[in-house]
Motif scaffolding. Structure first.
Motif: not given
Length: 598
Positions: A295-297, A366-375
């Motif tokens: 999984q590309p992330t 497809h990309f799995l897209r994760l983001a930290d709350a700071t971002a």
RNA sequence: CGGGGAGUGGCGCAGUUUGGUAGCGCGCUUGCUUUGGGAGCAAGAUGCCGCAGGUUCGAAUCCUGUCUCCCCGACCA
């Protein structure tokens, strides 16, 4: 025991392969010998130490009503396939030694025993009336560590106490978990260890609540963050904190800026007068999952933050409902192998399009897209423009594909605590010697271990599991209790509690007095050692210091007057007194230390 | 797995560059002298120089392969 009969072989030189003090001292003191990488023989004195630790552990667990058992180390692969851990433990981490028998059946050498115990529990525990039950064993475990090191600290074969509890309901599980936590605190105290309980990641074992017990020591492999008020302690893998406030990005027109050769956040900030908190960095990673998916992330973090890989692996596992075996940055070579064109590394933004993955060979498209709350909490920021040497100034999240919000940042010493912002975190190193988990139903469901509840319904057992690294604990004790001259064993786990040293064996007064003292200690049920070797006094003193017996009584010059010298190893404190007084004082001190909490 | 380093008596090491058949310290054995902080003198014993091939009159040393062990890393575009 007489030293002349003890097979005591001490080394003057530091063994070349030992790095940390505890490892060096255990080898020099004749406690352990290396047989292979991460494989050690416990020599007779070490075995005494381990048995003392075992006795303390048994005593405390038995008092909770736990039942001692002994489970097989050779475990059939299908058991592990049913729990879904065979792949992860063999192909993935590769931590399990595995083999085929003559019928070509696959077997694993137990790195832990959840599967076996859950299978048994499913068989034996049929009714809520039988619950709760706690089983434990003290036994050798096998783990093919990526890199064994530091003697017993990270061995491939080691002794572990593992316990498993079974419950009909959550309250009951929590009660046992708390009782176990209390027992652990008593165990470490009786072993003479300074240990701290910290919030922990539950790792490959899985499950919900979990705490690690860390022995604080410089050589520890883990970083622990604690609050100054003592209310919060966590492994850095798990720790949370309040991130520093971000600097607002001054208002201005949103635009694409040219950023030649600015491939790191630092370069970008220096060249454009930005603060890292005004930027978002995007990491392009590939997650390999236990169901075979690749999984590309994309991971977005505020520019000043550092990714916490453990949190990331957990977040990805949750999002995809599969266990992550490995996450690593995507390389240009990998892109070529997938038949993809190059990514604009250094200028990647969170909206990097899925079309970049079109036509890839084995990856998810497809990309799995994760983001930290700071971002995600930045209203406006600078990020890559997905075009080489260009960044986007004044980006917002509106036009960007939906991100999975997760805590992905690493907490650091000096940051504010979540529970009380007036407190800050400080760091120390620790050696993990114990770990307790509330597993829940993870294994009981996978292995179909069910009981009949009071309503007559079938229900999966609730489980807890609780480990202590016995052999690691022994070495951690040395790491925490030693000085330049050698080990200072805590009385509770010392191989012998007192050593009577006859300074000169040719002096019959000394021999008679020493033998008498030695016998008195034995009669009092104390583990005593008599140094009856025909060696010079200096040699005996050096050896006694090295092997770290807590109390030493020297029968020497003043033996004719019935006077002896009492030395407390840890304090290097020496007092001369009458031999009967010496016997009384040392005996009292030892017996008092062994029964402290009454 | 990637990168670095090392395998020589029980332990720690030198010798390898420049091939000539192995040495030091500690430990071990024996004797004498010492005798309260790893004693001194003397005499000894202990090596398939990791393993297998090759080059050479001759290999611990050069070449090839192999095994083992140790260290660093597993990473922020």
């Amino acid at each position: 025991m007489r030293v002349s009969r003890l097979m005591l072989v001490t080394l003057r030189d530091v063994p070349a392969d030992a790095e940390i003090p505890s490892h060096q001292l255990l080898v020099r003191g004749g406690f352990i010998r290396r047989i292979g990488a991460g494989i050690y023989a416990y020599l007779p004195m070490m075995w005494r130490v381990l048995r003392k630790i075992n006795a303390i552990v048994r005593d405390e667990l038995n008092s909770l009503g736990a039942l001692e058992t002994l489970l097989p180390q050779l475990q059939p692969a299908d058991l592990w396939e049913r729990s879904g851990r065979w792949q992860g433990y063999t192909a993935g981490e590769g931590i399990m030694f595995h083999l085929e028998d003559r019928q070509n059946r696959e077997l694993g050498l137990g790195p832990t025993h959840e599967e076996v115990i859950t299978e048994l529990a499913g068989d034996l525990l049929r009714s809520y009336r039988q619950l709760p039950v706690t089983l434990y064993q003290i036994q050798t475990k096998f783990r093919d560590e990526i890199r064994p090191r530091f003697g017993l600290m990270r061995g491939r074969e080691f002794i572990m106490k593992d316990a498993y509890s079974f419950h009909a309901n959550q309250d009951d599980l929590e009660a046992t978990y708390q009782a176990m936590a209390a027992a652990y605190a008593r165990i470490f105290k009786r072993c003479g260890l300074e240990a701290v309980a910290v919030d922990a990641d539950s790792g490959a074992i899985g499950g919900a609540a979990s705490q690690e017990y860390m022995v604080t020591a410089e050589a520890g492999e883990d970083l622990i963050l604690t609050s100054s008020d003592g209310l919060y302690a966590a492994n850095q893998e798990k720790a949370t904190s309040l991130p520093p406030l971000a600097q607002p990005l001054e208002a201005g027109s949103d635009r694409i800026i040219d950023t030649p050769d600015q491939v790191s956040i630092e370069q970008l900030c220096v060249a454009n007068g930005l603060d890292p908190t005004q930027t978002v960095k995007v990491l392009v990673l590939l997650a390999r999952l236990d169901d075979g998916r690749e999984q590309p992330t994309l991971v977005s973090l505020r520019g000043d933050q550092v990714l916490n890989e453990v949190k990331l692996a957990n977040a990805v596992s949750r999002s995809l409902d599969a266990t992550v075996l490995e996450i690593s940055p995507i390389s240009e070579q990998q892109l070529r192998q997938q038949g993809l064109s190059e990514f604009p590394f250094g200028s990647i933004g969170p909206d990097l399009s899925d079309t970049e993955l079109r036509g890839c060979r084995s990856w998810q498209s497809h990309f799995l897209r994760l983001a930290d709350a700071t971002a995600l909490d930045l209203p406006r920021f600078v990020c890559g423009a997905n075009s080489r040497d260009q960044h986007f100034w004044g980006r917002t999240w509106d036009a960007i594909p939906t991100q999975i919000r997760a805590d992905l940042r690493t907490a650091h010493a000096g940051e504010q605590c979540v529970h009380d912002p007036s407190q800050t975190l400080s760091a120390c190193r620790g050696i993990e010697v114990g770990h307790i988990f509330q597993l829940g139903r993870k294994y009981s469901e996978a292995l179909d271990a069910r009981f009949t509840n009071s309503a007559g319904q079938q229900e999966a057992l609730l489980m807890g599991c609780y480990g202590i690294g016995i052999s690691r604990l022994a070495q951690a004790a040395v790491e925490q209790h030693h000085d330049d001259a050698g080990i200072c064993w805590p009385v509770g786990i010392a191989p012998f509690q007192v050593i009577v040293v006859i300074a000169k064996m040719k002096d019959s007064n000394q021999v008679a007095l020493g033998e008498g003292l030695y016998q008195s200690f034995l009669d009092a049920g104390i583990d005593a050692l008599l140094d009856d070797r025909d060696e010079r006094a200096g040699v005996k003193f050096k050896d006694a210091d090295l092997i770290g017996i807590p109390w030493r009584i020297v029968v020497g010059r003043d033996a004719g007057d019935g006077e002896v010298e009492v030395v407390e190893r840890s304090a290097c404190k020496s007092t001369t007194m009458d031999h009967q007084e010496a016997y009384r004082q040392v005996k009292e001190s030892i017996l008092n230390t062994l029964r402290p909490e009454i």
